[in-house]
Design an enzyme around this catalytic site. Sequence first.
Site, PDB file in Angstrom:
ATOM      1  N   ASP A  43       0.697   1.994  -0.564  1.00 36.60           N
ATOM      2  CA  ASP A  43       0.181   1.163  -1.647  1.00 36.60           C
ATOM      3  C   ASP A  43      -1.352   1.219  -1.690  1.00 36.60           C
ATOM      4  O   ASP A  43      -2.014   1.157  -0.650  1.00 36.60           O
ATOM      5  CB  ASP A  43       0.625  -0.280  -1.374  1.00 36.60           C
ATOM      6  CG  ASP A  43       0.270  -1.221  -2.503  1.00 36.60           C
ATOM      7  OD1 ASP A  43       0.806  -1.040  -3.596  1.00 36.60           O
ATOM      8  OD2 ASP A  43      -0.555  -2.134  -2.291  1.00 36.60           O
ATOM      9  N   GLU A  69       0.065   6.091  -3.524  1.00 34.51           N
ATOM     10  CA  GLU A  69      -0.068   5.487  -4.850  1.00 34.51           C
ATOM     11  C   GLU A  69      -1.462   5.820  -5.383  1.00 34.51           C
ATOM     12  O   GLU A  69      -2.376   4.998  -5.369  1.00 34.51           O
ATOM     13  CB  GLU A  69       0.113   3.964  -4.806  1.00 34.51           C
ATOM     14  CG  GLU A  69       0.217   3.383  -6.213  1.00 34.51           C
ATOM     15  CD  GLU A  69      -0.369   1.995  -6.399  1.00 34.51           C
ATOM     16  OE1 GLU A  69      -0.284   1.480  -7.513  1.00 34.51           O
ATOM     17  OE2 GLU A  69      -0.912   1.444  -5.437  1.00 34.51           O
TER      18      GLU A  69
HETATM   19  C1  GLC Z   1      -0.227  -1.624  -6.041  1.00 38.76           C
HETATM   20  C2  GLC Z   1       1.144  -2.139  -6.374  1.00 38.76           C
HETATM   21  C3  GLC Z   1       1.005  -3.370  -7.212  1.00 38.76           C
HETATM   22  C4  GLC Z   1       0.247  -4.389  -6.419  1.00 38.76           C
HETATM   23  C5  GLC Z   1      -1.095  -3.842  -5.939  1.00 38.76           C
HETATM   24  C6  GLC Z   1      -1.691  -4.707  -4.889  1.00 38.76           C
HETATM   25  O1  GLC Z   1      -0.916  -1.217  -7.161  1.00 38.76           O
HETATM   26  O2  GLC Z   1       1.873  -1.142  -7.015  1.00 38.76           O
HETATM   27  O3  GLC Z   1       2.241  -3.879  -7.604  1.00 38.76           O
HETATM   28  O4  GLC Z   1       0.022  -5.524  -7.206  1.00 38.76           O
HETATM   29  O5  GLC Z   1      -0.947  -2.583  -5.343  1.00 38.76           O
HETATM   30  O6  GLC Z   1      -0.912  -4.653  -3.723  1.00 38.76           O
END
Ligand code: GLC
Length: 560
Positions: free
Chosen positions: A201, A271
Amino acid sequence: MESLRWWQRAVFYQIYPRSFADGNGDGIGDFVGMAARLDYLRELGVDALWLSPHYPSPFLDCGYDITDYTGVAPEYGTLDDFAAFLREAHARGLRVILDLVLNHSSDQHPWFVESRAGRDSPKRDWYVWRDPAPGGGPPNNWTSIFGGPAWTLDPATGQYYYHAFLKEQPDLNWRSPALKAAMWDAARFWLDLGVDGFRLDAIATIFEDPELRDHDLDLDMDALVDVNTLTPEQYERLMGRQSKQPGLHELMRELRALVDAYPGDRVLVGEDDDLTFHGSGEDELHLVFNFPLMRARRLTPGHVRANQALRLAALPAGAWPCNTLGNHDSPRVWSRYGDGAHDAALARLHLALLLTLKGTPFLYYGEEIGMADLQLGALEQVRDMAALHRYARLVGRGGVAPEAATRITLATTRDRCRGPMQWGAGPNAGFSPPGVATWLPVHPNAQAGVSVAAQAGDPGSLLGFYRRMLALRRATPALVAGDYEDLPEAGQGCLAFLRRGAGQACLVALSFAADAQALDLGPVGGRARLRFASAGRAEGGLVEGELALGPFEVVVAELG
Ligand code: GLC
């Protein structure tokens, strides 16, 4: 084909644990429920599952605010339930990757509680604490990605802590060796249990500029309601010192070495869309998402062509592409790409694109039955705290009338893509038992054909199409292993490309147009044998000269 790793061949399916299947009838999804649906997933034809966070959490950011990195949220079950789920998934040949949230914890995490207890706490440096600016106020002008200042004062100790996201999500300080060791232990905990890897993440924000230099974007920050409305250049100037800072690639290499020490090809999926996270192609992340493909409001052949040309050329040797069109932060595929008139055809077209482009595809739960964005009726139903903060800013600094701000919030909250999975047409769509209040409402279209039960027996349904396409991909090595070669002569309304490799050459022709299209087969040898078509054509038939395509039609044919 045999030389490919499992994660290069696999189709991933993202499960949002809270919304997939409620096994104990409390209105919230859980591991018992998920385990009971593994046969469904196997029959669908996916190979691997990504679970959004399943850890204990106060749930202010839907589980991305973690209080225990080695636990299971009690509402999802126990560690034994998790282990049983993993065992059952593996028994069906399904791999499982978890969401590893490295950037921040919850402010309720015992580490943070201890860290904030005093300036001399042994865990003080596990988070990012700073004195106020010389004249008072936050240490600098940085912004939270969810809006508002990125610093929150802790009055008891007189220092500010940094948070790239909600103030309830304090950033972990990865420059602390002890914190790093504790987080690597957490990663090993799950790898020891047998998970097949992690989706990582928010990796870009793990480090900040150590000198804490102000951003120099000349904007009235008080009036800025949503950083996502900025141009890419503005965003870079605003967030540049809060993201992609030195140290990040070294950290990813460390994590790669950690997972590589395990047998079984564990995978790391970042991500982020930055291809530099592949490192040399062998020493950082295995996969990063092709978000620029997903983020176009409308996908056109031109956009896809340009996207593929750019990304495939920039991919380091040894690295592998990864495509997705939807996740828990974005509108649902059905709603994003639908036009109100051809929604079903467009859903098919976009799946066909995802499954035939080169790279590992990631699907999002419910996409396969055409689940649409959920329209909440009132602010009280909103669970996504980031959306509620945005509402407060709209009404406060933005000066927007509450009714209008409510409308905007309900239309944009990430809750809209996180609704309960629609298993059947009965009450609660078979997600929870009848009469139970589900954590988010069930979309009313569950009663109108948008459910697994309504589509499972119908090969002509969207679910039937997903199964057919997934089976085609599995049976067609070139669609997995082949190179991608654009056919520019296809023109504007049609995207056509070759996937050549593994002893096969496949032509993929996708019509993005509502009128008839024709593709000259001259440049690819004049003839092709049909392998798959969205319209009712006879498979195995030979097409010669020209391939006529109906509106939004999908054709996969074999050359030679
Ligand atoms: C990422 C996740 C999202 C979350 C953010 C903070 O972007 O996909 O859902 O709110 O991180 O953890």
